[in-house]
Design a protein around this motif. Sequence first.
Motif, PDB file in Angstrom:
ATOM      1  N   LEU A  47      17.067 -22.164 -34.625  1.00  0.00           N
ATOM      2  CA  LEU A  47      17.781 -23.347 -34.139  1.00  0.00           C
ATOM      3  C   LEU A  47      16.867 -24.514 -33.770  1.00  0.00           C
ATOM      4  O   LEU A  47      17.349 -25.632 -33.593  1.00  0.00           O
ATOM      5  N   THR A  48      15.579 -24.270 -33.644  1.00  0.00           N
ATOM      6  CA  THR A  48      14.648 -25.341 -33.281  1.00  0.00           C
ATOM      7  C   THR A  48      13.526 -25.419 -34.302  1.00  0.00           C
ATOM      8  O   THR A  48      12.830 -24.432 -34.541  1.00  0.00           O
ATOM      9  N   TRP A  49      13.386 -26.601 -34.890  1.00  0.00           N
ATOM     10  CA  TRP A  49      12.323 -26.844 -35.869  1.00  0.00           C
ATOM     11  C   TRP A  49      11.383 -27.902 -35.301  1.00  0.00           C
ATOM     12  O   TRP A  49      11.830 -28.944 -34.802  1.00  0.00           O
ATOM     13  N   THR A  50      10.090 -27.628 -35.418  1.00  0.00           N
ATOM     14  CA  THR A  50       9.083 -28.592 -34.980  1.00  0.00           C
ATOM     15  C   THR A  50       8.220 -28.977 -36.182  1.00  0.00           C
ATOM     16  O   THR A  50       7.576 -28.114 -36.802  1.00  0.00           O
ATOM     17  N   PHE A  51       8.250 -30.255 -36.513  1.00  0.00           N
ATOM     18  CA  PHE A  51       7.482 -30.781 -37.641  1.00  0.00           C
ATOM     19  C   PHE A  51       6.300 -31.579 -37.101  1.00  0.00           C
ATOM     20  O   PHE A  51       6.472 -32.466 -36.251  1.00  0.00           O
TER      21      PHE A  51
END
Length: 557
Positions: A47-51
């Motif tokens: 549910l959490t994406w860090t780019f």
Amino acid sequence: MNPFLAVRLVSTSIHRWMYGFLTVPDSKTLAPSPDLAESWTTSEDGLTWTFKIRQAKWSDGQPITAEDAAWTFNKMMTDEAAKTANGPAVENFETVTANGQDLVIKLKAPQASMLENPVPIMPKHAWESVTDMANYDAEKYPSVSSGPYIAVEHKKDQYVKLQANPNYWRGKPKIDELQVIFYDNPQAAVAGLKKGDIDLLGRMTPQEFEAIQNDPNIEAWNTQGRRAAYLQINHGATTTDDKPVGDGHPALKDVKVRQAVHYAIDKQKLVDEVQNGLAKPADGSIVPPMYKDWFWEATGEEKVTYDPAKANQILDDAGYKKGSDGVRTMPDGKRKLEFRFTIHTDTPVEDKLAEYLTAFLKEVGITVTTVKLDSSKFTEETGTTGNFDIAISGWSVNPDPEEVLATHLCSRRPASNGEGGGTESFFCDDTFEKLYKDQLKELDRPKRVELIKQMQERLYTQAPIIAIYYTNDLEGYRKDKVTSITPIPEDKGLLYGGSGYWPFYTVDVKAAAAAGASGEGGSNTGLIAGIVGVVVVLGLGAFFLTRRRKSTADERE
């Protein structure tokens, strides 16, 4: 020139050359690879994406930050007009925030297509002052860009001139200038390629391709394409609040009529005689066979074959009786089955298609008249106002087909005020919607592939659109000008109209001789890319690419 609004191939191709994305298709495999996002991580629950946004600069020298990406996505999440081009890409986003170079996207549910996000990242400092996105044409030059090229000049329906971006993070392109020229007349574009006025011509029709394929000065390019051509059927256009719009024929609300139309079409004949054999009949939906994993094809009793007798039987059984003139009427006898077929002006291949469709449907008691519209009116009537019965359409599909499938969601219909949208069919179907949501959160790739194939099957059986063929990619370039160009994918891929910027980043041309004794300043050599039919469904691309010879000691950048 506004990426928040642009959905047609010419505009989106130019934007791929101008702007960076979180990821881009790998030039060999088409799998997602780093672009402005140099790396990424995801939480265990998906549910959490860090780019991690790379350290790079916009073309005006300002740093590219995660705040630019956050602003882009939040603008789409809060401004209805900004959703026009790629609204479904952010529908599952809960929040988007920036912290330094970290972009954090929190989702409502897991999203399998996160790494194929189709949204170009825009410079916040150049765009945050825009208050009326729906009417903003973005014709400010030079553009502030992060991709290989910067737009420096544009005249609507005539040309776009781009120059190499010296701040591009991969390095400046080999050529200094790229001109995209729009042609009203396909024959003039072909003649220009033959004479050397144009250096590269893309998206040709079979007739235009045959005119250049034996020319010794031209490299004729014929590969499997990424485009499906289809008929859009007005089965009862509505807005996002389910209010009817337009003047579509009521008979087309009946799925049996749409299926009968499907059985009446001889797709092989269209391939042989309209496309000169340079296409594949569509026995599936809107994902072309070049995408082997995603491609779905009907089999068994579900497969619709050319069968006018069956089409007639379906209509007979449904109560659409033929009159003394051979034309069917509605079951209540009040209206004949007389449909309009909407095509673009000055498109000979569509004129020919209209002739065949008219003949096919006449055999089953349906009258067809052709309506020709310019590209703007065509887009308005088939995507917003619903003033059509049947229309020609098509889509150049990306390596992950979620984007094209999303053009058939309920949410892609226009709002009641006419804003937003981006629909290809006005389709709004509970089964299709559920399948879309299921595939979105399915992280097991084989299971997701199966769900996407079920979506294609639903489009096939309900027939809000009818795929007729998958066109080959037909292009040509001057051997005496272009010294190298890499298609995408690199193995038998596309040039203009490919799913990434790679061909126009890698292209190189012969430099012009230096002007004057010193050679400083040089002269421009041109490689012209022209678009015929100005940008709609079957436009041609002709390109003018330039590289300067600065001096004999410093031949290239």
